[in-house]
Design a protein around this motif. Structure first.
Motif, PDB file in Angstrom:
ATOM      1  N   UNK A  25       0.940  -1.220  -0.008  1.00 20.16           N
ATOM      2  CA  UNK A  25      -0.119   0.099   0.106  1.00 20.16           C
ATOM      3  C   UNK A  25       0.949   1.183   0.033  1.00 20.16           C
ATOM      4  N   UNK A  26       0.304   2.483  -0.222  1.00 19.33           N
ATOM      5  CA  UNK A  26       1.264   3.707  -0.313  1.00 19.33           C
ATOM      6  C   UNK A  26       1.484   3.878  -1.760  1.00 19.33           C
ATOM      7  N   UNK A  27       2.834   4.469  -2.025  1.00 21.62           N
ATOM      8  CA  UNK A  27       3.234   4.806  -3.107  1.00 21.62           C
ATOM      9  C   UNK A  27       3.713   3.597  -3.866  1.00 21.62           C
ATOM     10  N   UNK A  28       2.746   2.921  -4.566  1.00 20.98           N
ATOM     11  CA  UNK A  28       3.201   1.520  -5.559  1.00 20.98           C
ATOM     12  C   UNK A  28       3.352   2.176  -6.912  1.00 20.98           C
ATOM     13  N   UNK A  29       3.466   3.252  -7.181  1.00 23.25           N
ATOM     14  CA  UNK A  29       3.886   3.600  -8.647  1.00 23.25           C
ATOM     15  C   UNK A  29       5.087   3.134  -9.021  1.00 23.25           C
ATOM     16  N   UNK A  30       5.287   2.324 -10.328  1.00 19.98           N
ATOM     17  CA  UNK A  30       6.372   2.013 -11.099  1.00 19.98           C
ATOM     18  C   UNK A  30       6.874   0.753 -10.613  1.00 19.98           C
ATOM     19  N   UNK A  31       5.701  -0.188  -9.836  1.00 20.84           N
ATOM     20  CA  UNK A  31       6.488  -1.361  -9.566  1.00 20.84           C
ATOM     21  C   UNK A  31       6.749  -2.175 -10.795  1.00 20.84           C
ATOM     22  N   UNK A  32       7.693  -2.845 -10.634  1.00 24.35           N
ATOM     23  CA  UNK A  32       8.347  -3.845 -11.649  1.00 24.35           C
ATOM     24  C   UNK A  32       8.357  -5.378 -11.206  1.00 24.35           C
ATOM     25  N   UNK A  33       8.456  -5.688  -9.974  1.00 18.86           N
ATOM     26  CA  UNK A  33       8.572  -6.849  -9.463  1.00 18.86           C
ATOM     27  C   UNK A  33       8.154  -7.185  -8.062  1.00 18.86           C
ATOM     28  N   UNK A  34       7.892  -8.149  -7.471  1.00 16.34           N
ATOM     29  CA  UNK A  34       7.703  -8.401  -6.123  1.00 16.34           C
ATOM     30  C   UNK A  34       8.189  -9.893  -5.782  1.00 16.34           C
ATOM     31  N   UNK A 101      11.864   4.099 -10.964  1.00 18.47           N
ATOM     32  CA  UNK A 101      11.486   5.407 -11.132  1.00 18.47           C
ATOM     33  C   UNK A 101      12.313   6.220 -11.737  1.00 18.47           C
ATOM     34  N   UNK A 102      12.054   7.301 -12.084  1.00 17.44           N
ATOM     35  CA  UNK A 102      12.960   8.318 -12.756  1.00 17.44           C
ATOM     36  C   UNK A 102      14.135   8.229 -12.434  1.00 17.44           C
ATOM     37  N   UNK A 103      14.372   8.583 -11.149  1.00 17.27           N
ATOM     38  CA  UNK A 103      15.759   8.618 -10.334  1.00 17.27           C
ATOM     39  C   UNK A 103      16.380   7.179 -10.125  1.00 17.27           C
ATOM     40  N   UNK A 104      15.813   6.197 -10.328  1.00 19.11           N
ATOM     41  CA  UNK A 104      16.403   4.930 -10.240  1.00 19.11           C
ATOM     42  C   UNK A 104      15.618   3.905  -9.665  1.00 19.11           C
ATOM     43  N   UNK A 105      16.529   2.750  -9.398  1.00 16.21           N
ATOM     44  CA  UNK A 105      15.345   1.658  -8.976  1.00 16.21           C
ATOM     45  C   UNK A 105      15.480   1.655  -7.399  1.00 16.21           C
ATOM     46  N   UNK A 106      14.166   1.330  -6.745  1.00 13.50           N
ATOM     47  CA  UNK A 106      13.995   1.315  -5.371  1.00 13.50           C
ATOM     48  C   UNK A 106      13.659  -0.064  -4.948  1.00 13.50           C
ATOM     49  N   UNK A 107      14.097  -0.410  -3.749  1.00 19.36           N
ATOM     50  CA  UNK A 107      13.775  -1.664  -3.131  1.00 19.36           C
ATOM     51  C   UNK A 107      12.917  -1.233  -1.744  1.00 19.36           C
TER      52      UNK A 107
END
Length: 119
Positions: A25-34, A101-107
């Motif tokens: 939940x929350x800011x889940x924009x740009x999810x590429x994998x789980x 995301x635009x500034x990189x990959x977040x985990x």
């Protein structure tokens, strides 16, 4: 900010099955994998299974043939069905999310859920 909430852990006997769930939940924009990782006492965190948005799945050696990962992308939820559990599967299991995301990959990581397999 992303929140990952795991559920489904607990104490089981060897040979039994469990199903873990993790909802984001929350800011889940740009999810590429789980996926799922696990960490046993005194050991490094290791990959259990990961699934990308296009369905590509990576499974750790310890999980092959016994564990299955699935996702409900619309619900930002990932599941892990574990069959034939062994004592060696005892660990804290962490939900994992990767976002591009635009500034990189977040985990992002969940708090973890304990699984204990008793012989």
């Amino acid at each position: 900010q992303v929140q990952l909430v795991e559920s489904g852990g607990g104490l089981v006997q060897a040979g039994e099955s469990l199903r873990l769930s993790c909802e984001a939940s929350g800011s889940t924009f740009g999810v590429t994998a789980m996926g799922w990782f696990r960490q046993a006492p005194g050991k490094q965190r290791e990959l259990v299974a990961m699934q990308s948005n296009n369905g590509q799945t990576t499974v750790g050696e310890s999980a092959k043939g016994r564990f299955a990962i699935s996702r409900d992308i619309a619900k930002n939820t990932v599941y892990l069905k574990m069959n034939g559990l062994k004592v060696g599967d005892s660990a804290v299991y962490y939900c994992y999310m990767q976002r591009s995301l635009r500034h990189g990959v977040l985990s992002s990581w969940g708090q973890g859920t304990q699984i204990t397999v008793d012989s």
